[in-house]
Design a protein around this motif. Structure first.
Motif, PDB file in Angstrom:
ATOM      1  N   ARG A 109     -17.994  -2.764 -31.515  1.00 29.92           N
ATOM      2  CA  ARG A 109     -16.768  -3.008 -30.751  1.00 29.92           C
ATOM      3  C   ARG A 109     -16.461  -1.795 -29.878  1.00 29.92           C
ATOM      4  N   ILE A 110     -15.989  -2.053 -28.669  1.00 30.91           N
ATOM      5  CA  ILE A 110     -15.606  -0.977 -27.763  1.00 30.91           C
ATOM      6  C   ILE A 110     -14.246  -1.324 -27.175  1.00 30.91           C
ATOM      7  N   THR A 111     -13.432  -0.305 -26.949  1.00 31.35           N
ATOM      8  CA  THR A 111     -12.055  -0.526 -26.524  1.00 31.35           C
ATOM      9  C   THR A 111     -11.790   0.180 -25.205  1.00 31.35           C
ATOM     10  N   ILE A 112     -11.196  -0.555 -24.277  1.00 33.26           N
ATOM     11  CA  ILE A 112     -10.840   0.003 -22.980  1.00 33.26           C
ATOM     12  C   ILE A 112      -9.342  -0.145 -22.761  1.00 33.26           C
ATOM     13  N   GLY A 113      -8.738   0.847 -22.133  1.00 28.58           N
ATOM     14  CA  GLY A 113      -7.323   0.801 -21.798  1.00 28.58           C
ATOM     15  C   GLY A 113      -7.127   0.590 -20.307  1.00 28.58           C
ATOM     16  N   LEU A 114      -6.235  -0.317 -19.932  1.00 30.97           N
ATOM     17  CA  LEU A 114      -5.970  -0.623 -18.532  1.00 30.97           C
ATOM     18  C   LEU A 114      -4.474  -0.612 -18.256  1.00 30.97           C
ATOM     19  N   PRO A 115      -4.048  -0.033 -17.141  1.00 29.51           N
ATOM     20  CA  PRO A 115      -2.652  -0.189 -16.736  1.00 29.51           C
ATOM     21  C   PRO A 115      -2.360  -1.672 -16.482  1.00 29.51           C
ATOM     22  N   ALA A 156     -21.764  -7.921 -28.964  1.00 33.46           N
ATOM     23  CA  ALA A 156     -20.730  -6.879 -29.028  1.00 33.46           C
ATOM     24  C   ALA A 156     -19.358  -7.492 -28.752  1.00 33.46           C
ATOM     25  N   ALA A 157     -18.323  -6.763 -29.142  1.00 34.13           N
ATOM     26  CA  ALA A 157     -16.942  -7.209 -28.914  1.00 34.13           C
ATOM     27  C   ALA A 157     -16.220  -6.160 -28.081  1.00 34.13           C
ATOM     28  N   ILE A 158     -15.321  -6.620 -27.237  1.00 28.70           N
ATOM     29  CA  ILE A 158     -14.547  -5.723 -26.395  1.00 28.70           C
ATOM     30  C   ILE A 158     -13.062  -5.957 -26.634  1.00 28.70           C
ATOM     31  N   SER A 159     -12.322  -4.865 -26.743  1.00 33.15           N
ATOM     32  CA  SER A 159     -10.861  -4.929 -26.873  1.00 33.15           C
ATOM     33  C   SER A 159     -10.235  -4.303 -25.641  1.00 33.15           C
ATOM     34  N   VAL A 160      -9.187  -4.933 -25.128  1.00 27.12           N
ATOM     35  CA  VAL A 160      -8.482  -4.421 -23.952  1.00 27.12           C
ATOM     36  C   VAL A 160      -7.048  -4.085 -24.351  1.00 27.12           C
ATOM     37  N   GLU A 161      -6.685  -2.817 -24.178  1.00 27.61           N
ATOM     38  CA  GLU A 161      -5.322  -2.357 -24.456  1.00 27.61           C
ATOM     39  C   GLU A 161      -4.605  -2.119 -23.127  1.00 27.61           C
ATOM     40  N   GLU A 162      -3.373  -2.593 -23.013  1.00 26.96           N
ATOM     41  CA  GLU A 162      -2.579  -2.361 -21.810  1.00 26.96           C
ATOM     42  C   GLU A 162      -1.537  -1.278 -22.068  1.00 26.96           C
ATOM     43  N   GLY A 163      -1.292  -0.460 -21.060  1.00 23.31           N
ATOM     44  CA  GLY A 163      -0.269   0.567 -21.191  1.00 23.31           C
ATOM     45  C   GLY A 163      -0.172   1.388 -19.923  1.00 23.31           C
ATOM     46  N   LEU A 164       0.899   2.133 -19.792  1.00 25.28           N
ATOM     47  CA  LEU A 164       1.029   3.039 -18.671  1.00 25.28           C
ATOM     48  C   LEU A 164      -0.030   4.131 -18.749  1.00 25.28           C
ATOM     49  N   SER A 165      -0.389   4.684 -17.622  1.00 29.87           N
ATOM     50  CA  SER A 165      -1.466   5.683 -17.584  1.00 29.87           C
ATOM     51  C   SER A 165      -1.219   6.849 -18.535  1.00 29.87           C
ATOM     52  N   ILE A 166       0.042   7.300 -18.633  1.00 28.71           N
ATOM     53  CA  ILE A 166       0.339   8.442 -19.506  1.00 28.71           C
ATOM     54  C   ILE A 166       0.066   8.104 -20.971  1.00 28.71           C
TER      55      ILE A 166
END
Length: 302
Positions: A92-98, A120-130
């Motif tokens: 699993r791999i995780t990416i963060g996106l605004p 493989a599995a992918i996780s997408v996390e949303e959040g402000l850049s900071i």
């Protein structure tokens, strides 16, 4: 050129003697000497000077030694690449996106990632850049897309796209507008420490401009809704027009004096070793960022 003979020559040159090289190669010294002599005949050059203390490369031998090392390094890289391609990565791999980036390209990113890495599995996390930056440093994310991140010794940061900021309003605007004029208008902007807000403030404050912020709203859809109702204007990257869902399109003016451009970056933790999954995810993300944000949206004239 016989690569095995080339390997024998390198072994002698690096060992400094035929006897030491023969021991490393587990072969007899006469057989090794015969192979090197055959290579010298093939190249038409004397490659080694035999001395009482051993053997050392001639000028031609040094040149061939450099070529040989490059050839063997390239061959090893090819073997490693082929070994890696035999394996289908999993995990699993995780990416963060605004949020604005997530809304635009998450579907494409996940679809293309799954096509390349079905196990493989992918996780997408949303959040402000900071926030995404903090999560990267804390090890919660493997990769993140960030707007205008500050430099960090803990992160490798690559700028993949830049966009000009524009003024957006429901009433007619000139095609270009000075930052001083923008500052005097009623504005709805994200609250600090939003990266866009900080970028705009960093350009206005040193010039003595005080932004007239009448509302702070962090949701871009709500910001655009307020613009559509005529409550206030806003400042956004040009591509934010894609988020506009109202029937009447807004007016946009390019900001100049100065022109302000944001940076869209991909960041990865320096402490985390790169894997095939992470390298491929970075490449896919880079391609999509360029696709979605690499070209400026045309400014609509009144």
């Amino acid at each position: 050129m016989d690569l095995r003979r080339l390997e024998y020559f390198v072994a002698v040159a690096e060992a400094g003697s035929f006897s030491k090289a023969a021991a490393v190669l587990v072969m007899s010294q006469p057989a090794l000497s015969q192979q090197v002599a055959a290579l010298e005949q093939e190249t038409g050059q004397r490659l080694l000077n035999r001395t009482g203390r051993g053997a050392e490369p001639t000028e031609a031998g040094l040149a061939l030694l450099a070529h040989a090392r490059a050839i063997f390094e390239l061959a090893e890289r090819a073997r490693a690449d082929m070994r890696e391609r035999q394996l289908i990565p999993s995990g699993r791999i995780t990416i963060g996106l605004p949020p604005r980036v997530a809304h635009a390209m998450t579907a494409d990113l996940v679809e293309r990632f799954r096509a390349e890495f079905p196990d493989a599995a992918i996780s997408v996390e949303e959040g402000l850049s900071i926030r995404l930056r903090e999560w990267l440093v804390a090890g919660r994310l493997d990769v993140a897309v960030l707007f205008d991140p500050p430099a960090s010794p803990l992160l490798s940061i690559e700028t993949v796209a830049r966009e000009s900021l524009v003024l957006m309003a429901s009433t007619p605007l000139p095609s270009r507008i000075r930052l001083a004029e923008v500052a005097a208008l009623p504005l709805v902007l994200p609250s600090k420490p939003n990266s866009l807000r900080q970028l705009l403030e960093s350009e206005a404050r040193p010039r003595g401009y005080l932004l007239k912020v009448v509302a702070e709203v962090d949701s871009i859809k709500t910001v655009l809704s307020l613009v559509a109702r005529g409550v206030a204007a806003t400042v956004l990257p040009a591509s934010a027009i894609r988020e506009w869902t109202h029937s009447t399109p807004p007016f946009m003016a390019a900001i100049h004096a100065p022109v302000i451009r944001n940076r869209l970056c991909i960041a990865v933790p320096k402490a985390r070793p790169a894997t095939r999954l992470s390298r491929s995810l970075v490449q896919l993300t880079r391609e999509l960022c360029v696709q979605y944000y690499g070209d400026a949206v045309r400014v609509r004239k009144p």
